[in-house]
Write a protein that holds these residues in place. Structure first.
Motif, PDB file in Angstrom:
ATOM      1  N   TYR A  72      -4.063  44.387 -16.292  1.00 54.14           N
ATOM      2  CA  TYR A  72      -4.847  43.372 -16.199  1.00 54.14           C
ATOM      3  C   TYR A  72      -7.031  44.450 -15.315  1.00 54.14           C
ATOM      4  CZ  TYR A  72      -1.404  40.751 -18.248  1.00 54.14           C
ATOM      5  OH  TYR A  72      -0.317  40.548 -18.321  1.00 54.14           O
ATOM      6  N   LEU A  73      -7.260  44.266 -16.656  1.00 52.31           N
ATOM      7  CA  LEU A  73      -8.116  45.347 -16.295  1.00 52.31           C
ATOM      8  C   LEU A  73      -9.914  44.863 -15.791  1.00 52.31           C
ATOM      9  CD1 LEU A  73      -9.825  48.395 -15.261  1.00 52.31           C
ATOM     10  CD2 LEU A  73     -10.095  48.732 -18.121  1.00 52.31           C
ATOM     11  N   SER A  74     -10.787  44.379 -15.048  1.00 54.21           N
ATOM     12  CA  SER A  74     -11.866  43.915 -14.827  1.00 54.21           C
ATOM     13  C   SER A  74     -12.878  44.710 -14.411  1.00 54.21           C
ATOM     14  CB  SER A  74     -12.422  42.913 -13.954  1.00 54.21           C
ATOM     15  OG  SER A  74     -11.362  42.021 -14.529  1.00 54.21           O
ATOM     16  N   LEU A  75     -13.869  45.310 -15.629  1.00 56.73           N
ATOM     17  CA  LEU A  75     -15.069  46.008 -15.286  1.00 56.73           C
ATOM     18  C   LEU A  75     -16.373  45.440 -14.793  1.00 56.73           C
ATOM     19  CD1 LEU A  75     -13.592  47.947 -18.433  1.00 56.73           C
ATOM     20  CD2 LEU A  75     -13.846  49.565 -16.226  1.00 56.73           C
ATOM     21  N   GLN A  85     -29.643  53.008 -18.490  1.00 57.73           N
ATOM     22  CA  GLN A  85     -27.582  53.534 -19.022  1.00 57.73           C
ATOM     23  C   GLN A  85     -27.211  52.709 -18.180  1.00 57.73           C
ATOM     24  OE1 GLN A  85     -27.759  57.929 -19.643  1.00 57.73           O
ATOM     25  NE2 GLN A  85     -25.622  57.874 -19.271  1.00 57.73           N
ATOM     26  N   GLU A  86     -25.614  52.710 -18.943  1.00 61.62           N
ATOM     27  CA  GLU A  86     -24.730  52.074 -18.405  1.00 61.62           C
ATOM     28  C   GLU A  86     -23.699  52.737 -17.562  1.00 61.62           C
ATOM     29  OE1 GLU A  86     -21.794  50.530 -21.504  1.00 61.62           O
ATOM     30  OE2 GLU A  86     -20.893  52.580 -21.455  1.00 61.62           O
ATOM     31  N   GLN A 107     -17.805  49.061 -25.485  1.00 61.88           N
ATOM     32  CA  GLN A 107     -17.218  50.269 -26.487  1.00 61.88           C
ATOM     33  C   GLN A 107     -15.937  51.102 -24.714  1.00 61.88           C
ATOM     34  OE1 GLN A 107     -16.731  50.630 -29.639  1.00 61.88           O
ATOM     35  NE2 GLN A 107     -18.281  48.440 -29.962  1.00 61.88           N
ATOM     36  N   LEU A 108     -15.275  51.095 -25.353  1.00 67.08           N
ATOM     37  CA  LEU A 108     -14.073  51.168 -23.934  1.00 67.08           C
ATOM     38  C   LEU A 108     -13.451  52.876 -24.937  1.00 67.08           C
ATOM     39  CD1 LEU A 108     -13.063  49.113 -21.878  1.00 67.08           C
ATOM     40  CD2 LEU A 108     -14.764  49.670 -21.891  1.00 67.08           C
ATOM     41  N   TRP A 115     -10.656  54.481 -23.893  1.00 66.30           N
ATOM     42  CA  TRP A 115      -9.239  54.881 -23.414  1.00 66.30           C
ATOM     43  C   TRP A 115      -8.478  54.542 -24.415  1.00 66.30           C
ATOM     44  CZ3 TRP A 115     -12.502  52.439 -19.535  1.00 66.30           C
ATOM     45  CH2 TRP A 115     -13.538  53.198 -19.429  1.00 66.30           C
ATOM     46  N   HIS A 116      -7.773  54.442 -25.340  1.00 64.77           N
ATOM     47  CA  HIS A 116      -6.581  54.185 -26.095  1.00 64.77           C
ATOM     48  C   HIS A 116      -5.885  53.270 -25.612  1.00 64.77           C
ATOM     49  CE1 HIS A 116      -3.880  56.931 -24.928  1.00 64.77           C
ATOM     50  NE2 HIS A 116      -3.209  56.856 -25.510  1.00 64.77           N
ATOM     51  N   LYS A 117      -5.383  52.800 -24.631  1.00 67.14           N
ATOM     52  CA  LYS A 117      -4.403  52.798 -24.298  1.00 67.14           C
ATOM     53  C   LYS A 117      -4.638  50.760 -23.613  1.00 67.14           C
ATOM     54  CE  LYS A 117      -1.052  55.244 -22.006  1.00 67.14           C
ATOM     55  NZ  LYS A 117      -0.193  55.179 -20.538  1.00 67.14           N
ATOM     56  N   VAL A 118      -6.455  51.155 -23.538  1.00 65.84           N
ATOM     57  CA  VAL A 118      -7.159  49.343 -23.837  1.00 65.84           C
ATOM     58  C   VAL A 118      -6.811  48.326 -24.799  1.00 65.84           C
ATOM     59  CG1 VAL A 118      -9.408  48.328 -22.775  1.00 65.84           C
ATOM     60  CG2 VAL A 118      -8.187  50.599 -21.858  1.00 65.84           C
ATOM     61  N   PHE A 119      -6.742  47.302 -24.139  1.00 69.01           N
ATOM     62  CA  PHE A 119      -6.417  46.499 -25.470  1.00 69.01           C
ATOM     63  C   PHE A 119      -7.989  45.639 -25.254  1.00 69.01           C
ATOM     64  CE2 PHE A 119      -4.314  42.386 -27.239  1.00 69.01           C
ATOM     65  CZ  PHE A 119      -4.770  42.751 -28.732  1.00 69.01           C
ATOM     66  N   ASN A 120      -8.717  45.529 -25.399  1.00 72.18           N
ATOM     67  CA  ASN A 120      -9.768  44.944 -25.393  1.00 72.18           C
ATOM     68  C   ASN A 120     -10.107  42.962 -25.829  1.00 72.18           C
ATOM     69  OD1 ASN A 120     -12.196  43.273 -24.707  1.00 72.18           O
ATOM     70  ND2 ASN A 120     -13.747  45.032 -25.993  1.00 72.18           N
TER      71      ASN A 120
END
Ligand code: SF4
Length: 414
Positions: free
Chosen positions: A258-261, A278-279, A331-332, A334-339
């Protein structure tokens, strides 16, 4: 003798939104809601950008009063400075006309006339900014200030930082003089109307409605809405399960994290090669599902110049997992990320708490009755404070966000 003013820029704009808000601000300011962290940060940003804008017109005399009691004195001094050939630039020059007081961000001598400049920390100009400028023009004109121009100065979205900030390139100028002149009769009528509102013996009766949040969230929502039954958190959420499960991760992942950004959008670019707003990645936390004690890898990019390295590190960590679940409107790549933010939106999840937009906090609270999560903006402010206590707090808060993400994911997909 200068009498105490009745209206100011902020109370005038407030009165245009709602007469009751104006009345309460003037007569019952103690009823105001507590200032949110987000609003406080916004005010500070406006102040910082305003000070930077002054560098485009150096050597000015600062007329900002130290306290409201100094306003009458500053009004007199401002008028004196207009006649003083030694003064070519004033910051926060104070003018009062028809019981209305304004402070002009920057006033620059332009031959026999003056150019007035209002600084905005945004990339775009809203109708409120035009109204604000038109009110200032009305007061300056009423005070007999000869104006060659009235400009709105705002951040230039195309500016890219290379080396020290080039303030001339960082800002754009838009003349609103013609608009302000055209609006003068409208402004005069509004000023009279709003002065009459302030003179009332009771607050005007104004029903609550969408205007309570547009164009700005009113400071008196807590007061005016207190008798409105709150949306019950017990109301079940709705979701299109078919659309939801059509997005299920496949094949079923065994190793989930699990990822928090935490992102930061500095109004004034901090690093070379970046633009206003800019982000930038500020911190992240990854909590693995299968690791002992739900181990969390956490990184706060305190040296902002290393933020790209922070992304590289994050990308290498993503490689350890089959799936990384997150919740972010960003928008991320990375393909492994499930948003979950996108997944739940695609499945048209609805709950009254989500009316103002989907956030992790409200989604979590809507799904799990009695659960509470803090404002995400609080964590950003903590991380920006850059001290040891705030780092610890940021870490704990991001881990708590990961727990919330995990709960949502497992509710639907485990
Ligand atoms: S909450 Fe709504 S009705 Fe009350 S003062 Fe604010 S804008 Fe007006």
């Amino acid at each position: 003798m200068i009498s105490k003013h009745i209206l100011s820029k902020s109370t005038y704009i407030k009165g245009l939104q709602c007469e009751k808000a104006l009345y309460l601000t003037k007569k019952h300011p103690y009823l105001r809601d507590k200032l949110s962290i987000e609003k406080r940060a916004k005010f500070q940003r406006g102040t910082d950008v305003g000070i930077l804008a002054q560098e485009c017109f150096p050597g000015g005399v600062n007329m900002a009063p130290n306290s409201p009691s100094q306003f009458p004195k500053r009004v007199i001094e401002t008028m004196e400075n207009l006649q003083n050939p030694m003064v070519n630039v004033m910051y926060e020059a104070v003018f009062q006309y028809n019981d209305t007081l304004v402070m002009v961000d920057i006033l620059v001598r332009d031959g026999e006339q003056w150019k007035a400049i209002e600084v905005k920390s945004s990339l775009r100009l809203s109708p409120t900014y035009y109204n604000d400028a038109a009110l200032q023009y009305y007061v300056l004109h009423g005070c007999g200030v000869p104006l060659s121009d009235f400009q709105l100065m705002h951040l230039n979205g195309d500016y890219v930082k290379h080396g020290p900030i080039d303030v001339k390139q960082l800002f754009q100028h838009v003349s609103v003089l013609d608009y302000a002149k055209e609006q003068e009769p409208v402004i005069a009528a509004n000023v009279e109307r709003l002065k009459n509102v302030v003179a009332l013996s009771h607050a005007p009766s104004v029903a609550i409605g969408p205007h309570c949040r547009e164009p700005y969230e009113c400071d008196f929502i807590g007061h005016c809405w207190k008798n409105v039954p709150q949306e019950s958190p017990d109301v079940p959420f709705t979701i299109d399960y078919k659309a939801l499960f059509a997005q299920s991760p496949s094949p079923k992942p065994r190793n989930v994290a699990y990822l928090s950004l935490l992102y930061h959008y500095p109004a004034v670019p901090e690093l070379d090669g970046t633009k206003p707003y800019q982000e930038m990645l500020l911190a992240f936390a990854i909590t693995g599902d299968n690791e002992p004690d739900g181990h969390t890898f956490w990184n706060c990019i305190d040296d902002r110049s290393c933020w790209q390295e922070g992304i590289t590190l994050l990308e290498s960590l993503l490689g350890h997992y089959d799936l990384v679940v997150t919740f972010t409107p960003n928008q991320l790549p990375w393909h492994k990320v499930f948003n979950l933010y996108e997944v739940l939106q695609n499945a048209q999840m609805f709950h009254p708490l989500l009316k103002k937009g989907m956030s992790l906090q409200h989604t979590f609270e809507a799904m799990f009755h009695g659960a509470k999560l803090f404002e995400h903006s609080r964590i950003i402010v903590e991380a920006l404070a850059q001290d040891l206590t705030s780092y610890e707090q940021t870490k704990d808060d991001l881990i708590a966000e990961n727990e919330a993400i995990k709960s949502i994911y497992q509710h639907f997909f485990k």
